[in-house]
Every structure is written in structure tokens, then in C-alpha cells.
Scaffold this active site. Sequence first.
Site, PDB file in Angstrom:
ATOM      1  N   LYS A 123      -8.044   7.987  -0.822  1.00  9.26           N
ATOM      2  CA  LYS A 123      -7.143   7.275  -1.755  1.00  9.26           C
ATOM      3  C   LYS A 123      -7.291   5.768  -1.587  1.00  9.26           C
ATOM      4  CE  LYS A 123      -5.430  10.743  -3.819  1.00  9.26           C
ATOM      5  NZ  LYS A 123      -5.792  10.997  -5.197  1.00  9.26           N
TER       6      LYS A 123
ATOM      7  N   TYR B  30      -8.124  12.533   3.764  1.00 12.11           N
ATOM      8  CA  TYR B  30      -7.565  12.544   2.401  1.00 12.11           C
ATOM      9  C   TYR B  30      -7.006  11.169   2.052  1.00 12.11           C
ATOM     10  CZ  TYR B  30      -3.999  12.894  -1.168  1.00 12.11           C
ATOM     11  OH  TYR B  30      -3.219  12.639  -2.283  1.00 12.11           O
TER      12      TYR B  30
ATOM     13  N   SER C 240      -1.240   7.349  -3.647  1.00 16.91           N
ATOM     14  CA  SER C 240      -0.255   8.087  -2.866  1.00 16.91           C
ATOM     15  C   SER C 240       0.409   7.166  -1.852  1.00 16.91           C
ATOM     16  CB  SER C 240      -0.978   9.213  -2.116  1.00 16.91           C
ATOM     17  OG  SER C 240      -0.160   9.762  -1.110  1.00 16.91           O
TER      18      SER C 240
END
Length: 337
Positions: free
Chosen positions: A152, A148, A124
Site C-alpha cells: 500500500k 501487505y 489503508s
Amino acid sequence: MNILVTGGAGYIGSHTCIELLNAGYDIVVVDNLDNSNIKAIDTIKRLTGKDFPFYQYDMLEADKMEEIFANNKIDGVIHFAGLKAVGESTQIPLRYYHNNITGTLILMQLMEKYDVNNIVFSSSATVYGMPKTVPITEDFPLSTTNPYGSTKLMIEGIMTDASKANPKLSVTLLRYFNPIGAHKSGDLGEDPKGIPNNLLPYVAQVAVGKLEKVHVYGSDYPTVDGTGVRDYIHVVDLALGHLRALEHCSDKEGVHIYNLGTGNGYSVLQIVDAFSKACGKELPYVIDPRRPGDIAECYADAAKAKNELGWVATRGIAEMCEDTWRWQSKHPNGFDD
Ligand code: NAD
Ligand code: WQD
């Protein structure tokens, strides 16, 4: 080629399954349906006219995951499965780390055991943290602002280390910008649970009358009209980027990193305007304070994917909004309609 798609019932995974099947790949899908609906799987089968094995398993259950590898000859993996809500990740960080990191470790250990040597991972633009300038190239410094995003970045590191230890392994890290839009049929699209966090599903639910008005988070950013600017990319373009990545990278060892974005930025108000045109009515909005953690502008330099993969996003903002609207208006309650 038989591709294991983790998270294939989800928003981006389901659109990618369609493009894989249409291009002649075989697929095996695993998803615990934590944030998706079995109807997405039925819809993929109906729209493509093709069947495939679907396992409603949790990636955290290593024995069940092994059953998939033991019973299917897997040639490559596209790894979408993960929890993805930024705000929620600050409230239940341990669940995010466990699900996203442990799930990936189990997957990669099974790949090693069953000699599966290529993986494409859903990373991302969040790994660029608070970029100092735009457009963003793949060599920008990496940092994160929430759990979050940290999952990643950690997974990128885990996969990079694994590739150093296994010279046969091909790892492709695709850093998505802001995926929106839906399949042309209007029967497959994003179906968030509860009140949407992201702009487009929120705007779409205002358009269909489920929410009252759009809340614009801040109008004092140094941007074209003061509202936040993002690189919105059609989910079908994004799906096709995965096919190009598989074709180009799967037989090349090492780590391959690409931004998947259009290279264009649109402001919140420009999105509200584009969506108003798509749905044929003015959408009410109100200006609210900035959302904590947001940045003014985020858009990709998409040249590397173009030059190396031969991939460019071809669908513009009007088409993204029209396709989102077709899905939302045909299915006001998502897959439950
Ligand atoms: P999504 O929630 O629609 O899809 C993810 C799928 O993974 C869901 O169907 C969920 O049920 C499944 N899943 C989660 N944990 C699982 C587990 N332990 N076992 C089995 N299945 C599990 O999300 P999406 O928007 O399609 O995103 C797909 C991937 O792309 C995610 O990894 C996400 O972090 C990443 N990504 C998304 C965006 C975005 O804005 N949508 C942007 C950048 C990256
Ligand atoms: C877009 C713009 C908001 C909602 C998030 C994740 C990122 C990635 C994609 C996974 C911003 C504004 C939003 C609303 C608004 N996901 N906005 N009103 O924050 O760019 O990215 O999704 O990897 O990691 O952070 O997307 O859609 O939430 O916001 O004004 O109701 O819309 O401030 O400028 P974001 P978004």
C-alpha cells in the site's frame, strides 16, 4: 462519466459499484474473482437494474487489460483490486508484491497510454504503522509492519511519483479504517474464504452458528476495557466516500489524501455486545493472548474529508452490525447460498 472499477466484484468494490450506478455513473468492472464471486456481479446488476461490462481478467495480464482500455472510453479509475490478508502476506510476500505492485504498474501505464488522468486508490490506515497517538491525521508519519501494508505504501509512492511527472494526473489516496456492514438488501456483503481473519466476519459466523465462540485477542491493552479499539466504518459510507472523492478531486491535478473513517473507536468487547444486540442473542467469547503486530487503538481524525469533500460517515455501529447480520443470516454460506 465512465469509471473503470478494478476489484469491483470484491467486498468494498461491489458496494461502490452499486452507489456509482445509482448516482448515474457508467462503470466497467475488471476482477479475476481470486477473492470474490461472480454472483456479486449478478447481484449488483439485479439490485440496480443496470447492466455494465464485466471482464474476468487478471490485472497482471497486460494484453487483456489493454483490451479493456481499447474497447471502452474510460474517464477515471477506482483501483480496489489487490490481495489484502495481512497474515498471508507474511507467508507469500512475493505474490503480494507482484500482484499488488505489478498490477498497479500495468494499470497506470495503460492509463497514461489512453490518456486517462484520474485514479482513486484503496489505501489503508495500515500505512500509519504503529501510530504514537490517536486520532490519526493524514500527516502522521508513515511506516508498515507487514508486506501487505508495504504494498500500500509503495503504491502511494508510485502514484505520487507518476503525478509529479504528469501534471494532468489526479491521484486520490483513500486510507480506509475498518470497513464492516453490508448492503441493506442483505444480498451483498463480505464473503471471506475460509476462517475469517477480521473481527466482524468472525463474530458474524459465531452468531450464525458456523463458529463456536469469538476469540478476543488480548484484554490488557490500555483501552476502555483492555481490548483493542478500532474505527469501524459502514461499507456503504465508505462507498459514498469514493463518489465524493471522484466529484471533488477528478479535475484537480496532484495527490489528494483522505482518511475514510468515522472518527469513533470501539473495543472488541463493545463490538461483541453491539452484535449480540443486532442478532438477539448473547455471543460466547474467550480471552486469548494478544495477536502479534496488533496495536491498542487505531481511529481516524476524519475532519479533512469532512471539510474538503463534504463527506461524513452517517451510519452508526448498531446499523453496521444489523446490516452485517442481515447478510450473514440470509446467506450463512455467503454467495454460495
Ligand atoms: P476483496 O478481496 O473483497 O476485493 C479485492 C478484489 O480484487 C477481489 O475481488 C479480488 O478477486 C480482486 N483481485 C485481486 N487481485 C487481482 C488481480 N490481479 N486482477 C484482478 N482482480 C484482482 O477486498 P476488499 O475488502 O473489497 O478490499 C478492496 C481494496 O481495499 C483492497 O485493495 C484492500 O487492500 C483495500 N482495503 C481493504 C480494507 C478492508 O479491511 N477490507 C481496509 C483497507 C484497505
Ligand atoms: C480488529 C480488532 C484485533 C479478530 C486489519 C488490517 C488492516 C485493514 C483492516 C486492510 C483488533 C481484534 C480480531 C478476532 C479479535 N485491512 N480481533 N479477534 O487488525 O484492525 O485491521 O483489517 O488494509 O490493514 O490489519 O482488523 O478485524 O483483524 O481486528 O479480538 O478474531 O479485533 O486484535 O483489535 P485490524 P481486525
